[in-house]
Design a protein around this motif. Structure first.
Motif, mmCIF file in Angstrom:
data_model
loop_
_atom_site.group_PDB
_atom_site.id
_atom_site.type_symbol
_atom_site.label_atom_id
_atom_site.label_comp_id
_atom_site.label_asym_id
_atom_site.label_seq_id
_atom_site.Cartn_x
_atom_site.Cartn_y
_atom_site.Cartn_z
ATOM 1 N N LYS A 1 0.809 -1.216 0.000
ATOM 2 C CA LYS A 1 0.000 0.000 0.000
ATOM 3 C C LYS A 1 0.846 1.272 0.000
ATOM 4 N N LYS A 2 1.935 1.267 0.743
ATOM 5 C CA LYS A 2 2.757 2.476 0.830
ATOM 6 C C LYS A 2 3.316 2.858 -0.544
ATOM 7 N N VAL A 3 3.798 1.867 -1.281
ATOM 8 C CA VAL A 3 4.332 2.123 -2.623
ATOM 9 C C VAL A 3 3.213 2.514 -3.587
ATOM 10 N N VAL A 4 2.100 1.808 -3.524
ATOM 11 C CA VAL A 4 0.955 2.129 -4.389
ATOM 12 C C VAL A 4 0.502 3.567 -4.152
ATOM 13 N N ASP A 5 0.395 3.957 -2.894
ATOM 14 C CA ASP A 5 -0.047 5.315 -2.566
ATOM 15 C C ASP A 5 0.948 6.367 -3.055
ATOM 16 N N LEU A 6 2.239 6.074 -2.939
ATOM 17 C CA LEU A 6 3.251 7.030 -3.401
ATOM 18 C C LEU A 6 3.194 7.211 -4.916
#
Length: 231
Positions: free
Chosen positions: A63-68
């Motif tokens: 999620k962190k990478v997707v959100d970034l």
């Protein structure tokens, strides 16, 4: 149709982001925080070690990478050329220009040069093409997600990928590059997938293999030329 490449674009390939390979997160945070200010961002495939639009477990764990990526795509143009570890992504990245394997290579231009780009797993034997069509099959992936009780299937995939050694050297890169160039008629060819981070020039064409971020700890900055930059 030719898309345009701008100077100061950043290219990232084969970061294979997972709990072991964290280089992608570092680089995306620098872009999101404006420590780096690319005009465009090119994600050349195998960015996450595994993710698909149907894989709820991997969407959640990444999620962190997707959100970034989604945050960055709100301010600059982001191109994502799906790889063999990341596919069916448009639903995850609504503002990103996502290109499926079957729509690659993608044609770009810069000044008077034509440039073909792909992740790199194209122009392949029929059995690999069949494999690719099976693993990307949406009904199959939806079904597997439904029977992924306690994330057992996903965790098995995750564990298997973490054990893989994906960094290696192609001994005769020039011969390899010549063979890849024979599939294209553009001035430049840009691919990831092979984790080499090397360039080959023939009389009429140039082949550029973007380095694997997790293997070489490098991304590529385009400023009229393609140059590797240490993370």
């Amino acid at each position: 149709m030719f898309h345009s490449i701008k100077k100061d674009s950043i290219f990232i390939a084969d970061s294979h982001f997972n709990e072991k390979n964290q280089e992608l997160l570092i680089l995306l945070e620098k872009i999101a925080n404006k420590q780096l200010n690319p005009s465009q961002l090119f994600l050349m495939g195998d960015i996450i070690d595994f993710i698909s639009g149907e894989s709820k477990y991997f969407i959640k764990t990444n999620k962190k990478v997707v959100d970034l990526i989604n945050q960055i795509s709100n301010s600059i143009e982001v191109f994502y050329l799906e790889g063999n570890h990341d596919y069916n992504l448009q639903s995850i990245f609504p503002n990103v220009k996502v290109f499926k394997r079957e729509n690659q290579p993608v044609n770009f231009s810069f000044e008077d040069k034509t440039i073909a780009m792909s992740h790199g797993d194209i122009f392949t034997p029929w059995h690999y093409n069949l494999y690719c069509s099976i693993i990307r099959n949406k009904p199959l992936l939806v079904f597997l997600n439904l029977i992924d009780f306690a994330n057992a299937i996903s965790k098995k995939i995750e564990s298997s990928l973490l054990k893989k050694n994906i960094c290696g050297v192609i001994d005769d890169f020039d011969s390899f590059a010549k063979k890849r160039l024979s599939n294209y008629d553009t001035d430049l060819v840009v691919e990831g997938h092979f984790h080499q981070g090397k360039t080959f020039k023939s009389e009429k064409q140039t082949y550029i293999n973007i380095p694997s971020l997790c293997c070489s700890k490098q991304y590529v900055l385009f400023d009229g030329e393609f140059a590797g930059v240490n993370i």
